[in-house]
Design an enzyme around this catalytic site. Structure first.
Site, PDB file in Angstrom:
ATOM      1  N   LYS A 203       0.718  -3.698 -11.293  1.00 55.88           N
ATOM      2  CA  LYS A 203       0.222  -4.983 -11.725  1.00 55.88           C
ATOM      3  C   LYS A 203       0.944  -5.277 -13.393  1.00 55.88           C
ATOM      4  CE  LYS A 203      -1.420  -5.675  -7.594  1.00 55.88           C
ATOM      5  NZ  LYS A 203      -0.212  -4.785  -6.200  1.00 55.88           N
TER       6      LYS A 203
HETATM    7  C1  PLP Z   1      -1.870  -8.854  -2.261  1.00 56.59           C
HETATM    8  C2  PLP Z   1      -2.804  -8.101  -2.855  1.00 56.59           C
HETATM    9  N1  PLP Z   1      -3.855  -8.543  -2.591  1.00 56.59           N
HETATM   10  C3  PLP Z   1      -4.547  -6.912  -2.320  1.00 56.59           C
HETATM   11  C4  PLP Z   1      -3.845  -5.788  -3.092  1.00 56.59           C
HETATM   12  C5  PLP Z   1      -4.949  -4.849  -3.376  1.00 56.59           C
HETATM   13  O1  PLP Z   1      -5.384  -4.289  -4.861  1.00 56.59           O
HETATM   14  P1  PLP Z   1      -5.717  -2.937  -5.134  1.00 56.59           P
HETATM   15  O2  PLP Z   1      -4.549  -1.948  -5.082  1.00 56.59           O
HETATM   16  O3  PLP Z   1      -6.298  -3.169  -6.121  1.00 56.59           O
HETATM   17  O4  PLP Z   1      -7.070  -2.800  -3.956  1.00 56.59           O
HETATM   18  C6  PLP Z   1      -2.815  -5.800  -3.321  1.00 56.59           C
HETATM   19  C7  PLP Z   1      -2.517  -4.423  -3.932  1.00 56.59           C
HETATM   20  O5  PLP Z   1      -1.398  -4.016  -3.875  1.00 56.59           O
HETATM   21  C8  PLP Z   1      -2.245  -6.610  -3.268  1.00 56.59           C
HETATM   22  O6  PLP Z   1      -0.626  -6.746  -3.392  1.00 56.59           O
END
Ligand code: PLP
Length: 404
Positions: A203
């Site tokens: 990210k």
């Molecule tokens: C659009 C979106 N939502 C939610 C998530 C979930 O994030 P995390 O990996 O921090 O749980 C991601 C992760 O890549 C994502 O790309």
């Protein structure tokens, strides 16, 4: 029509890849600098590794950066989405409308909160959920909208907030890609009832794994904090601090979703560099736009006026009819040059679990289906050197030009 070389069933054979195997360009590799390394070491030496003062500091800095009322750090954006929906106190099987063009975590969080996900197709240009499609999916059971600011491009929040107001729906923004994103002068994650962020390794800023929830409601903030720590009474994380042992009470059945100081130690310093990283990604975005202008591929749409794109993903579309090769052949060819790339995403209804559970078919969401089958994300991390970027460009040009 195609040159002989193109056979989508075989791996492309490259006599000399653009980069060597031992110099593989890892997709989304983060920029990590000395100050976060020192801060992590300091945490380790202090003996306080768990949730503590560094998490509180990171929450405060993030809250100020976003101009939000409350910020609660958790261990992922998935946890952030899950807890937001629990805090919203919806009834089991209430419907939440979201995008078919997202990571599975978005939809899974709705399911884990005992709610029913409903998909509304995307706009083919912005690739974000289409407000007209949202309206069409509203039923007497609809209670929420979960827009995803895909790639860092803001959704049409004016239209979405109007729909939410008209139908009395909660709004949970999935801002996993959109830390810096602004829409009409306002930061995303502060439009809805909840804004959920990710600090996963790829990210815009990272904590390894990590997430944050923004809300303007004090009770929601307190409930989320509690739910993230097993449902223990407030400040339970202090139970082993130098103030002496404190009894805690379980007041509801929560989860183990808390962020820890080791993670926050990284985030505190990453957040200080957020604008410098954004500038670098914007430079790379512009460089790609210039380099690819003449190629038979579709480039990302320009950011809409009066918005700030977070430039999280640079996504191109490989349309076999224009490009002469299909997306998966393109993926294989670029990877053969030792350039890491990604797909964000195959549309949600392509996955067997959702087909089986909800009876969804990709064809019912034609824009998401087509884009999911054509999209490719090129490297755009702030860590990339000019040489890395030029290697990625040369590779895309070589792959497309040798087969078109
Ligand atoms: C659009 C979106 N939502 C939610 C998530 C979930 O994030 P995390 O990996 O921090 O749980 C991601 C992760 O890549 C994502 O790309």
């Amino acid at each position: 029509m195609f040159k002989q070389k193109y056979n989508p069933e075989i791996n492309p054979i490259e006599s000399k890849p653009i980069r060597s195997k031992d110099n593989f360009l890892i997709f989304g590799s983060p920029a990590i600098e000395d100050s976060e390394i020192s801060e992590v070491v300091e945490s380790l030496k202090s003996g306080w590794l768990g949730t503590g003062p560094k998490v509180a500091q990171f929450e405060e800095s993030f809250k100020n950066y976003k101009g939000a009322s409350y910020a609660i750090a958790v261990n992922s954006c998935t946890a952030a989405l899950h807890l937001s929906m629990l805090a919203a106190d919806l009834k089991p099987s209430d419907e939440v409308i979201t995008s078919p063009m997202t990571f599975c975590a978005t939809v899974n969080a709705v399911i884990h909160a005992n709610l029913t996900p409903v998909l509304a197709d995307i706009d083919p240009v912005t690739m974000n959920i289409d407000p007209e499609q949202i309206e069409k999916k509203i039923t007497s059971k609809t209670r929420g909208i979960l827009p995803v600011h895909l790639a860092g491009r803001p959704c049409n929040m004016d239209a979405i907030m109007d729909i939410a107001k008209k139908h009395n729906l909660i709004v949970i923004e999935d801002c996993a890609h959109a830390i810096e994103t602004e829409y009409h002068g306002k930061k995303v994650g502060t439009f809805g009832d909840f804004g959920c962020f990710s600090f996963y390794v790829t990210k815009n800023i990272v904590t390894g794994e990590g997430g944050m929830i923004l809300t303007r409601n004090k009770e929601h903030a307190a409930r989320i904090k509690r739910l993230a720590m097993h449902g223990l009474s407030s400040n339970a994380w202090k139970r082993f601090s130098d103030e002496g042992y404190k009894h805690y009470f379980v007041v509801e059945c929560g989860f183990k979703y808390n962020m820890i100081d080791l993670q926050a130690a990284i985030g505190i310093h990453q957040l200080k560099r957020i604008d410098a990283y954004w500038d670098r990604r914007e430079q790379i975005w512009q460089r790609y736009n210039k380099a690819f202008a003449g190629l038979p591929i579709v480039l990302p749409a320009e950011p809409e006026p009066d918005t700030r794109h977070a430039y999280h993903l640079y996504t191109i579309l490989i349309d076999e009819r224009k490009c002469g090769i299909n997306r998966d052949y393109f993926l294989k060819s670029v990877t053969a040059h030792n350039i890491g790339i990604g797909v964000h995403y195959l549309s949600i209804p392509e996955h067997p679990y959702y087909q089986k559970t909800f009876g969804w078919h990709p064809e019912e969401y034609p824009n998401a289906m087509r884009i999911g089958r054509q999209t490719v994300s090129l490297p755009i991390s702030a860590k990339l050197t000019d040489e890395d970027v030029e290697d990625a460009i040369k590779t895309v040009q070589k792959v497309v030009e040798s087969t078109a």
